[in-house]
Motif scaffolding. Structure first.
Motif, PDB file in Angstrom:
ATOM      1  N   ASN A 123       0.835  -1.207   0.000  1.00  0.00           N
ATOM      2  CA  ASN A 123       0.000   0.000   0.000  1.00  0.00           C
ATOM      3  C   ASN A 123       0.871   1.258   0.000  1.00  0.00           C
ATOM      4  O   ASN A 123       0.529   2.269  -0.604  1.00  0.00           O
ATOM      5  CB  ASN A 123      -0.988  -0.005   1.167  1.00  0.00           C
ATOM      6  CG  ASN A 123      -0.338  -0.290   2.493  1.00  0.00           C
ATOM      7  OD1 ASN A 123       0.425  -1.253   2.632  1.00  0.00           O
ATOM      8  ND2 ASN A 123      -0.597   0.542   3.473  1.00  0.00           N
ATOM      9  N   ILE A 164      -5.861   1.341  -4.292  1.00  0.00           N
ATOM     10  CA  ILE A 164      -5.748   0.383  -3.180  1.00  0.00           C
ATOM     11  C   ILE A 164      -7.011  -0.477  -3.097  1.00  0.00           C
ATOM     12  O   ILE A 164      -6.929  -1.682  -2.900  1.00  0.00           O
ATOM     13  CB  ILE A 164      -5.450   1.120  -1.850  1.00  0.00           C
ATOM     14  CG1 ILE A 164      -3.992   1.593  -1.869  1.00  0.00           C
ATOM     15  CG2 ILE A 164      -5.716   0.224  -0.641  1.00  0.00           C
ATOM     16  CD1 ILE A 164      -3.532   2.328  -0.628  1.00  0.00           C
ATOM     17  N   LYS A 168      -6.591  -4.476  -3.128  1.00  0.00           N
ATOM     18  CA  LYS A 168      -6.558  -4.965  -1.746  1.00  0.00           C
ATOM     19  C   LYS A 168      -6.829  -6.465  -1.612  1.00  0.00           C
ATOM     20  O   LYS A 168      -6.102  -7.163  -0.901  1.00  0.00           O
ATOM     21  CB  LYS A 168      -7.577  -4.186  -0.915  1.00  0.00           C
ATOM     22  CG  LYS A 168      -7.477  -4.461   0.568  1.00  0.00           C
ATOM     23  CD  LYS A 168      -8.212  -3.401   1.370  1.00  0.00           C
ATOM     24  CE  LYS A 168      -7.890  -3.571   2.840  1.00  0.00           C
ATOM     25  NZ  LYS A 168      -8.212  -2.405   3.648  1.00  0.00           N
ATOM     26  N   ASN A 255      -4.524  -6.848   9.084  1.00  0.00           N
ATOM     27  CA  ASN A 255      -5.843  -6.256   8.763  1.00  0.00           C
ATOM     28  C   ASN A 255      -6.842  -6.426   9.920  1.00  0.00           C
ATOM     29  O   ASN A 255      -7.509  -5.477  10.270  1.00  0.00           O
ATOM     30  CB  ASN A 255      -6.431  -6.758   7.457  1.00  0.00           C
ATOM     31  CG  ASN A 255      -5.790  -6.083   6.250  1.00  0.00           C
ATOM     32  OD1 ASN A 255      -4.597  -5.775   6.271  1.00  0.00           O
ATOM     33  ND2 ASN A 255      -6.570  -5.815   5.231  1.00  0.00           N
TER      34      ASN A 255
END
Ligand SMILES: [Zn+2]
Length: 323
Positions: A123, A164, A168, A255
């Protein structure tokens, strides 16, 4: 002012009862040396200093592992809070550590070991490519990722969000390849010093800070075959223990959303691999008996200090998800 603070403390005591209940756990990622025009809400040094002052005047800030042990024994003080950092950014050691030390506060840093010593998370490759890309537009149509206006900071921020979002949830290998192509397409030099060096990691540890596992490559565990997920968790722990010559007892799920980013089998792995506690990124507070392997955390800082108490209280009233 005094009365207001006493009332606030009483309310926070009621909400974060202590005893067997889990502490309030805050998540940080980066603490920038100065405000970033691209991400004006990202925490910077002066703001972090104010936040720690605020926190210290209202909470008992404890090391995460101490708080978990006290809570397991039913002896956690009321209004207990813990500070955590995810991923292993160099600014944690260079910017956040001195501020923590000035306030005499402890934090636990969850490190993805694959990025130590010159690595960069995908990212950040997207962010730094778009930040530096010349001209009024970033054209990634050749990669199937669209054309994005980059005429000002707002447009660059939107472009980053869109890119992103598209990348992702791609499989890790495919995503890395696409991100590599994207970086080459931007044609700019990207920073090699965003993440900690091993020396910076050891500096945090030598300063008495907590170091926790966060896998090697920061994969979404729920999307990996079980054997690979276990390896990611185990190898990250082993790498940290080798670098620090000390046991690593806490873990943060990459995450961290329960049921989406990690599953019950990953909770079992973390337990079996010898961790004493783990944290998710579910907001809210533990209800009933806390699950020491799925402690919720939250980021209360994004809208300034004034509403902090209210947001924290609301967060503590909301039961946290777990798997
Ligand atoms: Zn992370």
């Amino acid at each position: 002012m005094w009365l207001k603070r006493q009332l606030e403390r009483s309310a926070l005591s009621l909400l974060s009862g202590g005893g067997h209940r889990a502490p309030a756990i805050l998540i940080y990622h980066r603490v920038l040396p100065a405000p970033d025009p691209l991400f004006p809400t990202e925490v910077h040094r002066a703001q972090f200093d104010r936040q720690l002052g605020w926190l210290k005047s209202r909470f008992n800030v404890l090391p995460l592992l101490d708080a978990v042990r006290l809570a397991a024994e039913g002896r956690l003080p009321a209004r207990s809070a813990c500070i955590t950092f995810d991923d292993g950014y160099a600014d944690n050691s260079e910017v956040a550590l001195p501020v923590l030390q000035q306030h005499g506060l402890h934090a636990t840093f969850f490190i993805a070991t694959g990025f130590l010593d010159g690595g960069r998370m995908w990212n950040d490759t997207v962010i730094e490519s778009v930040r530096r890309a010349p001209g009024g537009a970033f054209d990634a149509t050749s990669l199937g990722l669209g054309r994005h206006a980059t005429g000002n900071w707002d447009e660059r921020r939107s472009a980053i969000g869109a890119l992103i979002g598209q990348l992702k949830y791609q499989p890790m290998a495919q995503r890395l390849e696409e991100v590599g192509k994207l970086a080459r397409l931007s044609g700019v030099d990207l920073p090699q010093d965003l993440m900690m060096t091993s020396a910076q990691l050891r500096k945090l540890h030598a300063a008495g800070m907590g170091i926790g596992g966060h896998t090697v490559n920061h994969p979404i565990l729920a999307r990996l075959p079980a054997a690979e997920a276990r390896q990611e968790i185990a190898q990250g722990k082993a790498a940290l223990e080798a670098a620090l010559d000390a046991p690593v007892r806490t873990f943060a799920y990459p995450n961290g959303k329960p049921g989406q980013d990690y599953l019950p089998e990953h909770v079992a792995m973390v337990r079996e691999l010898g961790f004493d506690a783990a944290v998710s990124t579910a907001w809210g507070a533990s209800r009933g008996a806390a699950d020491w392997y799925q402690l919720p955390r939250f980021t209360p800082w994004d809208q300034g200090m004034a509403k902090w108490g209210l947001r924290l209280a609301r967060n503590m009233l909301q039961p946290a998800a777990r798997v």
